[in-house]
Design a protein around this motif. Structure first.
Motif, PDB file in Angstrom:
ATOM      1  N   SER A 150      11.406  72.351  98.027  1.00  0.00           N
ATOM      2  CA  SER A 150      11.213  72.192  96.593  1.00  0.00           C
ATOM      3  C   SER A 150       9.724  72.048  96.312  1.00  0.00           C
ATOM      4  CB  SER A 150      11.978  70.951  96.114  1.00  0.00           C
ATOM      5  OG  SER A 150      11.795  70.739  94.735  1.00  0.00           O
ATOM      6  N   LEU A 151       9.208  72.897  95.411  1.00  0.00           N
ATOM      7  CA  LEU A 151       7.785  72.902  95.085  1.00  0.00           C
ATOM      8  C   LEU A 151       7.581  72.658  93.602  1.00  0.00           C
ATOM      9  CD1 LEU A 151       6.609  76.061  97.059  1.00  0.00           C
ATOM     10  CD2 LEU A 151       6.736  73.702  97.860  1.00  0.00           C
ATOM     11  N   LYS A 152       6.589  71.833  93.277  1.00  0.00           N
ATOM     12  CA  LYS A 152       6.263  71.552  91.883  1.00  0.00           C
ATOM     13  C   LYS A 152       5.791  72.838  91.205  1.00  0.00           C
ATOM     14  CE  LYS A 152       4.193  68.052  89.037  1.00  0.00           C
ATOM     15  NZ  LYS A 152       3.107  67.135  88.847  1.00  0.00           N
ATOM     16  N   GLU A 153       6.121  72.975  89.930  1.00  0.00           N
ATOM     17  CA  GLU A 153       5.847  74.221  89.205  1.00  0.00           C
ATOM     18  C   GLU A 153       4.378  74.601  89.164  1.00  0.00           C
ATOM     19  OE1 GLU A 153       5.690  72.333  84.697  1.00  0.00           O
ATOM     20  OE2 GLU A 153       7.485  73.365  85.354  1.00  0.00           O
ATOM     21  N   ASP A 154       3.453  73.638  89.291  1.00  0.00           N
ATOM     22  CA  ASP A 154       2.035  73.971  89.259  1.00  0.00           C
ATOM     23  C   ASP A 154       1.413  74.113  90.652  1.00  0.00           C
ATOM     24  OD1 ASP A 154       2.015  71.295  89.977  1.00  0.00           O
ATOM     25  OD2 ASP A 154       0.659  70.649  88.384  1.00  0.00           O
ATOM     26  N   ALA A 155       2.232  74.095  91.698  1.00  0.00           N
ATOM     27  CA  ALA A 155       1.717  74.259  93.065  1.00  0.00           C
ATOM     28  C   ALA A 155       1.284  75.707  93.285  1.00  0.00           C
ATOM     29  CB  ALA A 155       2.786  73.870  94.084  1.00  0.00           C
ATOM     30  N   HIS A 156       0.086  75.895  93.834  1.00  0.00           N
ATOM     31  CA  HIS A 156      -0.406  77.240  94.135  1.00  0.00           C
ATOM     32  C   HIS A 156       0.526  77.952  95.113  1.00  0.00           C
ATOM     33  CE1 HIS A 156      -4.123  76.584  91.993  1.00  0.00           C
ATOM     34  NE2 HIS A 156      -4.315  75.454  92.647  1.00  0.00           N
ATOM     35  N   MET A 157       1.159  77.181  95.982  1.00  0.00           N
ATOM     36  CA  MET A 157       2.046  77.757  97.002  1.00  0.00           C
ATOM     37  C   MET A 157       3.232  78.493  96.376  1.00  0.00           C
ATOM     38  SD  MET A 157       2.571  78.320 100.152  1.00  0.00           S
ATOM     39  CE  MET A 157       1.699  77.206 101.193  1.00  0.00           C
ATOM     40  N   LEU A 158       3.652  78.084  95.203  1.00  0.00           N
ATOM     41  CA  LEU A 158       4.791  78.705  94.530  1.00  0.00           C
ATOM     42  C   LEU A 158       4.566  80.205  94.349  1.00  0.00           C
ATOM     43  CD1 LEU A 158       7.513  77.997  93.100  1.00  0.00           C
ATOM     44  CD2 LEU A 158       6.183  77.797  91.017  1.00  0.00           C
ATOM     45  N   ASN A 159       3.414  80.580  93.803  1.00  0.00           N
ATOM     46  CA  ASN A 159       3.103  82.006  93.611  1.00  0.00           C
ATOM     47  C   ASN A 159       2.921  82.721  94.936  1.00  0.00           C
ATOM     48  OD1 ASN A 159       3.206  81.786  90.824  1.00  0.00           O
ATOM     49  ND2 ASN A 159       1.038  81.256  90.673  1.00  0.00           N
ATOM     50  N   LYS A 160       2.368  82.013  95.926  1.00  0.00           N
ATOM     51  CA  LYS A 160       2.143  82.637  97.236  1.00  0.00           C
ATOM     52  C   LYS A 160       3.472  82.992  97.909  1.00  0.00           C
ATOM     53  CE  LYS A 160      -2.285  81.929  96.852  1.00  0.00           C
ATOM     54  NZ  LYS A 160      -3.126  83.005  96.351  1.00  0.00           N
ATOM     55  N   ILE A 161       4.452  82.093  97.829  1.00  0.00           N
ATOM     56  CA  ILE A 161       5.762  82.385  98.419  1.00  0.00           C
ATOM     57  C   ILE A 161       6.469  83.483  97.640  1.00  0.00           C
ATOM     58  CG2 ILE A 161       8.075  81.457  98.858  1.00  0.00           C
ATOM     59  CD1 ILE A 161       6.724  78.806  99.650  1.00  0.00           C
ATOM     60  N   ASN A 162       6.345  83.458  96.319  1.00  0.00           N
ATOM     61  CA  ASN A 162       6.942  84.539  95.524  1.00  0.00           C
ATOM     62  C   ASN A 162       6.333  85.887  95.889  1.00  0.00           C
ATOM     63  OD1 ASN A 162       8.976  83.307  93.992  1.00  0.00           O
ATOM     64  ND2 ASN A 162       7.475  82.472  92.570  1.00  0.00           N
ATOM     65  N   GLU A 163       5.038  85.907  96.182  1.00  0.00           N
ATOM     66  CA  GLU A 163       4.357  87.146  96.560  1.00  0.00           C
ATOM     67  C   GLU A 163       4.781  87.625  97.949  1.00  0.00           C
ATOM     68  OE1 GLU A 163      -0.213  88.678  97.412  1.00  0.00           O
ATOM     69  OE2 GLU A 163       0.099  86.939  96.106  1.00  0.00           O
ATOM     70  N   LYS A 189      15.839  83.552 100.305  1.00  0.00           N
ATOM     71  CA  LYS A 189      17.161  84.058  99.930  1.00  0.00           C
ATOM     72  C   LYS A 189      17.354  83.974  98.433  1.00  0.00           C
ATOM     73  CE  LYS A 189      22.096  83.519 100.924  1.00  0.00           C
ATOM     74  NZ  LYS A 189      22.447  83.996  99.611  1.00  0.00           N
ATOM     75  N   SER A 190      16.970  82.832  97.846  1.00  0.00           N
ATOM     76  CA  SER A 190      17.094  82.653  96.399  1.00  0.00           C
ATOM     77  C   SER A 190      16.189  81.520  95.954  1.00  0.00           C
ATOM     78  CB  SER A 190      18.547  82.371  96.005  1.00  0.00           C
ATOM     79  OG  SER A 190      19.063  81.288  96.734  1.00  0.00           O
ATOM     80  N   GLU A 191      16.011  81.420  94.654  1.00  0.00           N
ATOM     81  CA  GLU A 191      15.215  80.330  94.090  1.00  0.00           C
ATOM     82  C   GLU A 191      15.804  79.920  92.748  1.00  0.00           C
ATOM     83  OE1 GLU A 191      11.249  81.512  92.104  1.00  0.00           O
ATOM     84  OE2 GLU A 191      11.541  82.991  93.699  1.00  0.00           O
ATOM     85  N   TYR A 192      15.619  78.645  92.446  1.00  0.00           N
ATOM     86  CA  TYR A 192      16.151  78.068  91.220  1.00  0.00           C
ATOM     87  C   TYR A 192      15.094  77.161  90.613  1.00  0.00           C
ATOM     88  CZ  TYR A 192      20.434  79.502  93.522  1.00  0.00           C
ATOM     89  OH  TYR A 192      21.402  80.244  94.168  1.00  0.00           O
ATOM     90  N   VAL A 193      14.898  77.267  89.318  1.00  0.00           N
ATOM     91  CA  VAL A 193      13.984  76.370  88.622  1.00  0.00           C
ATOM     92  C   VAL A 193      14.822  75.242  88.034  1.00  0.00           C
ATOM     93  CG1 VAL A 193      12.338  76.132  86.732  1.00  0.00           C
ATOM     94  CG2 VAL A 193      12.389  78.238  88.099  1.00  0.00           C
ATOM     95  N   GLU A 194      14.483  74.027  88.425  1.00  0.00           N
ATOM     96  CA  GLU A 194      15.157  72.828  87.917  1.00  0.00           C
ATOM     97  C   GLU A 194      14.096  71.785  87.613  1.00  0.00           C
ATOM     98  OE1 GLU A 194      18.232  72.463  87.069  1.00  0.00           O
ATOM     99  OE2 GLU A 194      18.975  74.334  87.934  1.00  0.00           O
ATOM    100  N   GLY A 195      14.084  71.281  86.378  1.00  0.00           N
ATOM    101  CA  GLY A 195      13.074  70.300  85.999  1.00  0.00           C
ATOM    102  C   GLY A 195      11.687  70.890  86.168  1.00  0.00           C
TER     103      GLY A 195
END
Length: 161
Positions: A49-62, A115-121
């Motif tokens: 689980s990664l906070k929405e403003d974590a730079h890592m979020l975009n890196k994993i999506n990429e 496999k999948s991702e979900y945005v919660e909070g």
């Protein structure tokens, strides 16, 4: 309820310390996280689980993949570097497992594809399909109540009545 009360309550749950790593065209990226758990044995799935403003979020999506590296008690310095708590002049060296970057010396290295991702909070939950696992010896680094901890070996004695 106050935010601090909630944070203190959640901090009472002791966790292991991980570094999440991925790689993009810009290089290898890592971040310290303790929001990690196993989810399923069949198929082999884990959750981070990664906070929405974590730079890592975009890196994993990429990249579409990541590794979870469970740190040993000797790797507190790496935890602090990847948490942005300290700056280090030394370059962190990465190994590779299943073609994905991992932290050398971690007691467990787990590589995954998303496999999948979900945005919660205010967090995004990634479900990772495990592609490879490597284990090392050693004791885990623990985090509890805002501090790094080490496991104390408990002596077990049998009662001989």
């Amino acid at each position: 309820m106050e935010d601090r009360l909630f944070r203190n309550a959640m901090g009472s749950f002791s966790t292991g310390v991980t570094v999440i790593v991925t790689e993009t065209n810009e290089g290898t990226h890592g971040m310290t996280a303790n929001a990690f758990m196993s989810q399923s044995l069949e198929p082999r799935l884990i959750i981070i689980s990664l906070k929405e403003d974590a730079h890592m979020l975009n890196k994993i999506n990429e990249s579409g993949f990541f590794s979870v590296n469970i740190l040993s008690e000797e790797q507190q310095d790496l935890s602090m570097i990847f948490a942005g708590q300290v700056k280090s002049a030394k370059k962190v060296e990465f190994d590779y497992l299943d073609g994905k970057p991992v932290i050398s010396g971690a007691i467990a290295q787990i590589t995954c594809t998303v496999k999948s991702e979900y945005v919660e909070g205010d967090h995004t939950i990634f479900i990772g399909h495990v592609t490879e696992v490597h284990l090392e010896g050693g004791e885990p680094l623990i985090f509890s109540k805002g501090k790094y901890r080490r496991l104390e070996k408990a002596g077990v004695t049998a009662n001989s009545d």
